[in-house]
Design an enzyme around this catalytic site. Structure first.
Site, PDB file in Angstrom:
ATOM      1  N   CYS A  91       0.806  -1.227   0.000  1.00  0.00           N
ATOM      2  CA  CYS A  91       0.000   0.000   0.000  1.00  0.00           C
ATOM      3  C   CYS A  91       0.835   1.270   0.000  1.00  0.00           C
ATOM      4  CB  CYS A  91      -0.944   0.021   1.199  1.00  0.00           C
ATOM      5  SG  CYS A  91      -2.220  -1.248   1.145  1.00  0.00           S
ATOM      6  N   HIS A 103      -8.890   3.978  -2.407  1.00  0.00           N
ATOM      7  CA  HIS A 103      -7.486   3.626  -2.201  1.00  0.00           C
ATOM      8  C   HIS A 103      -7.005   2.735  -3.343  1.00  0.00           C
ATOM      9  CE1 HIS A 103      -3.829   2.216  -0.468  1.00  0.00           C
ATOM     10  NE2 HIS A 103      -4.320   1.359   0.425  1.00  0.00           N
ATOM     11  N   CYS A 158      -0.052   3.005   6.353  1.00  0.00           N
ATOM     12  CA  CYS A 158       0.168   1.635   6.834  1.00  0.00           C
ATOM     13  C   CYS A 158       0.350   0.715   5.626  1.00  0.00           C
ATOM     14  CB  CYS A 158      -0.989   1.171   7.701  1.00  0.00           C
ATOM     15  SG  CYS A 158      -2.608   1.176   6.887  1.00  0.00           S
ATOM     16  N   GLY A 205       0.665  -3.650   4.388  1.00  0.00           N
ATOM     17  CA  GLY A 205       0.470  -5.051   4.709  1.00  0.00           C
ATOM     18  C   GLY A 205       1.744  -5.747   5.150  1.00  0.00           C
TER      19      GLY A 205
END
Length: 391
Positions: free
Chosen positions: A89, A347, A377, A379
């Site tokens: 991300c 997103h 943040c 993964g």
């Protein structure tokens, strides 16, 4: 060591899953912000030495190094190289941070950094046999479980954050409502006009122009969110659902990063200077807590405090992520995601980081504020952060 500056930053509108971009090839979508940068800044293809694009699912139509294909499709010629990176991300923001590092080191003078994710045509998790974002345990080696007891999906991680910080459903739904309403206010006020480039494409054989994010729901209230079914703990013990989690969308973004000397030589007016960057690793189970130490780390390296920062962008992967970050950093919600976040606009994984930085530098410029901080943040327990200064 020369400063790395952001000359311009732009993104496409974000199309809802199966929405306006469903017939648009990801490579064409990836090329759109490059064309916009060229239209807005004279001679960009002649100056850019590399294109660095984030893409979280680089398979199928997003495979074959979409970072190289994007400038080719944009008509930038043979001699502009490109590379695709994947920090999940945080990929789009990592692309900008790496571009800044190359420029500050003196290895490059001008780099375009950004990303693309077409979540309709290349579904999330396609590179790891995941279905609807849920980890396929078979994609992980057994040796992984010699070190970690379990591998969970991000939705469950968000629920465990809510458990640890004792957030209830009203807490997370209020964040989601604010995100939607802030996006709507910003859109109506024209704040996105300078950063979203309309896209001419085709849908079901008809020519269309996409000018606006499709995912936002400005009419959202805490009451309407309360009617949505839980997404990750359907037994009723959770707090997250589609309305307080980031939207699945299609989009691309790009940031023109140059040395201060190059910008001056070209007559370009930079929007911001990249002050400091950070990347951290955290527990891959409580994987979404990374923005907390990433923020602390980037501030320490810059010899700054939360009080020095005028505006924050914290990716709204899930509402509990933002709430935990607010609780631990002491940053004020009124200066965070002021024009709405991923709960509203969505997103598009590989593109979001550069899109958040795009929002940040344009809003700093609009307000006349000085410092901004962006964090995301990631993964499997990572996070990325960037501090910029308006110039």
């Amino acid at each position: 060591m020369d400063d790395a500056v952001i000359v311009d930053a732009v993104r496409t509108p974000f199309g809802s899953r199966d929405g306006a971009f469903r017939d648009t090839h990801p490579q064409d979508l990836a090329a759109e912000p490059l064309r916009a940068l060229e239209a807005r800044n004279e001679s960009v293809p002649d100056v850019v030495e590399d294109v660095v694009y984030g893409c979280v699912t680089p398979v199928g139509e997003q495979g074959l190094n979409v970072g190289r294909l994007a400038p080719l499709v944009a008509g930038w010629g043979d001699d502009v190289p490109g590379v695709q990176l994947n920090r999940m991300c945080g990929s789009g923001q990592q692309a900008v941070n790496w571009a800044a590092s190359e420029i500050r080191a003196g290895f490059r003078d001008a780099v375009v950094a950004g990303g693309v994710e077409h979540m309709t045509r290349v579904p999330m998790g396609s590179d790891g046999n995941a279905e609807r974002g849920v980890i396929d345990q078979k994609a992980l080696t057994d040796t992984y479980f010699d070190h970690y007891d379990e591998a969970i999906d991000q939705g469950e991680s968000a629920e465990r954050i809510a458990d640890r910080w004792e957030f209830d459903r009203t807490d997370v739904d209020e964040i989601a409502r604010d995100s939607q309403q802030r996006w709507a206010e910003a859109w109506e006020d024209g704040r996105y006009d300078s950063q979203i480039a309309p896209v001419d494409t085709e849908l079901e054989g008809e020519s269309i122009t996409v000018e606006r994010d499709e995912h936002p729901r400005p009419e959202t209230t805490v009451e309407s969110l309360g009617e949505l079914p839980l997404a990750f703990r359907p037994d009723g013990e959770g707090v997250h659902h589609a309305g307080n989690s980031s939207g699945i969308v299609d989009g691309a973004s790009a940031v023109l990063v140059t040395s201060a000397e190059t910008a001056e030589a070209r007559g370009w007016e930079p929007k911001a200077r990249i002050v400091q960057t950070e990347v951290v690793g955290v527990d891959p189970v409580m994987m979404l807590t990374g923005p907390i130490p990433a923020t602390e780390g980037v501030l320490e390296k810059a010899e700054m405090t939360v009080g020095d920062i005028d505006l924050f962008e914290v990716n709204e992967a899930f509402a509990s992520v933002v709430l935990a970050w607010l609780a631990e950093t002491g940053a004020p919600w009124k200066r965070t995601n002021v024009n709405g976040g991923a709960i509203a606009h969505g997103h598009p994984l590989g593109a979001t980081g550069a899109a958040l930085l795009t929002k940040l530098v344009h809003e700093l410029e609009r307000r006349g504020d000085r410092y901004g901080l962006c964090t995301m943040c990631i993964g499997f327990g990572q996070a990325v952060a960037t501090i910029v200064e308006r110039v």
